[in-house]
Scaffold this motif. Structure first.
Motif, PDB file in Angstrom:
ATOM      1  N   VAL A  43      36.334  79.905  40.860  1.00 53.81           N
ATOM      2  CA  VAL A  43      35.481  78.742  41.126  1.00 53.81           C
ATOM      3  C   VAL A  43      36.317  77.467  41.218  1.00 53.81           C
ATOM      4  N   THR A  44      37.258  77.298  40.290  1.00 58.05           N
ATOM      5  CA  THR A  44      38.105  76.100  40.315  1.00 58.05           C
ATOM      6  C   THR A  44      38.913  76.026  41.614  1.00 58.05           C
ATOM      7  N   PHE A  45      39.542  77.152  41.962  1.00 60.88           N
ATOM      8  CA  PHE A  45      40.329  77.190  43.201  1.00 60.88           C
ATOM      9  C   PHE A  45      39.442  76.968  44.426  1.00 60.88           C
ATOM     10  N   GLY A  46      38.270  77.605  44.433  1.00 67.60           N
ATOM     11  CA  GLY A  46      37.365  77.481  45.566  1.00 67.60           C
ATOM     12  C   GLY A  46      36.876  76.055  45.781  1.00 67.60           C
ATOM     13  N   VAL A  47      36.578  75.367  44.708  1.00 68.48           N
ATOM     14  CA  VAL A  47      36.098  73.978  44.813  1.00 68.48           C
ATOM     15  C   VAL A  47      37.168  73.087  45.438  1.00 68.48           C
ATOM     16  N   LEU A  64      47.047  72.526  44.701  1.00 68.95           N
ATOM     17  CA  LEU A  64      46.579  71.831  43.496  1.00 68.95           C
ATOM     18  C   LEU A  64      45.479  72.631  42.804  1.00 68.95           C
ATOM     19  N   GLY A  65      44.574  73.203  43.614  1.00 66.77           N
ATOM     20  CA  GLY A  65      43.491  74.004  43.046  1.00 66.77           C
ATOM     21  C   GLY A  65      44.001  75.242  42.340  1.00 66.77           C
ATOM     22  N   LEU A  66      45.064  75.856  42.913  1.00 67.24           N
ATOM     23  CA  LEU A  66      45.632  77.052  42.286  1.00 67.24           C
ATOM     24  C   LEU A  66      46.216  76.724  40.917  1.00 67.24           C
TER      25      LEU A  66
END
Length: 233
Positions: A43-47, A64-66
């Protein structure tokens, strides 16, 4: 350089093994830990990736999301691992002593300063907040142990604040998982030298641990005090 690289590799392997062991122990008490961590990371990466596409920088926001996905998963893992550890320790004799050993710097812990034949026990911690007596066991029985120990403290360190806490889930008690936080919130009234002086004065009292073969940490179930052994006053 080779020795430094070898030492660094060994340290990294040690950390990985520790993380793996912690995960296995946590999974025994928290069956959904794997799904939760995966969901948090995805979810964090997807956002962040979606935001990247919206603003025209998918690669930058994706990287950055990764990174933030790993960070978020690590935070969630740490909290759930801590919760699982406290859940496994809850209700075990000596669990409070294990928590006291990890309160933090500036605290000196003496386990089992008082005990009765029912395995109700009082531990002592000394820090800038003064003397903290932590009892675990039957609430009705430990009150007499605490009262006797506080009376003893008043004779030895009358000028030092003495706090008493009972570990449990009942009214007026402190949950095991909140014990460390509760102690750290106590007002600091002593200086470093005063803490040292207090420890020196209390050291003369000794404790049950030095007079009987009780292992540190959680004590085996069914353990009884030997006849003729020290009794709580």
């Amino acid at each position: 350089m080779a020795r430094k690289d070898t030492a660094a590799n060994a340290a990294d392997q040690g950390r990985l093994k520790q993380i793996a062991l912690t995960y296995k122990m946590t999974r025994k008490a928290d069956k959904k830990i794997g799904l939760v961590l995966a969901a948090v990371g995805i979810v964090t990466f997807g956002v962040f990736l979606a935001i990247g596409f919206l603003i025209g920088h998918p690669v930058y926001l994706g990287i950055l999301g990764l990174l933030l996905a790993f960070l978020a998963s690590a935070i969630v893992f740490g909290r759930r691992a801590e919760r699982a550890a406290f859940g496994q320790m809850e209700g075990q004799p000596g669990a409070a002593a294990a928590v006291l050993d990890n309160v933090g710097r500036g605290w000196t812990t003496t386990p089992a300063v008082a005990m009765n034949r029912s395995q109700d026990v009082v531990h002592r911690a000394v820090g800038k907040a003064g003397v903290v007596l932590v009892a675990e066991g039957n609430p009705n029985r430990v009150k007499s142990l605490l009262a006797a120990e506080k009376k003893k403290m008043n004779r030895i360190v009358a000028d030092v604040p003495v706090h008493d806490l009972i570990v449990g889930t009942g009214e007026g008690q402190v949950e095991l998982k909140k014990l460390r936080t509760t102690m750290l919130k106590l007002p600091r009234v002593l200086t470093g030298p005063q803490v040292t002086a207090t420890n020196d004065r209390l050291r003369a009292l000794g404790d049950l641990m030095s007079n009987m073969p009780v292992p540190k940490g959680p004590m085996p179930k069914g353990m009884k005090l030997p006849k003729g052994g020290p009794k709580a006053r």
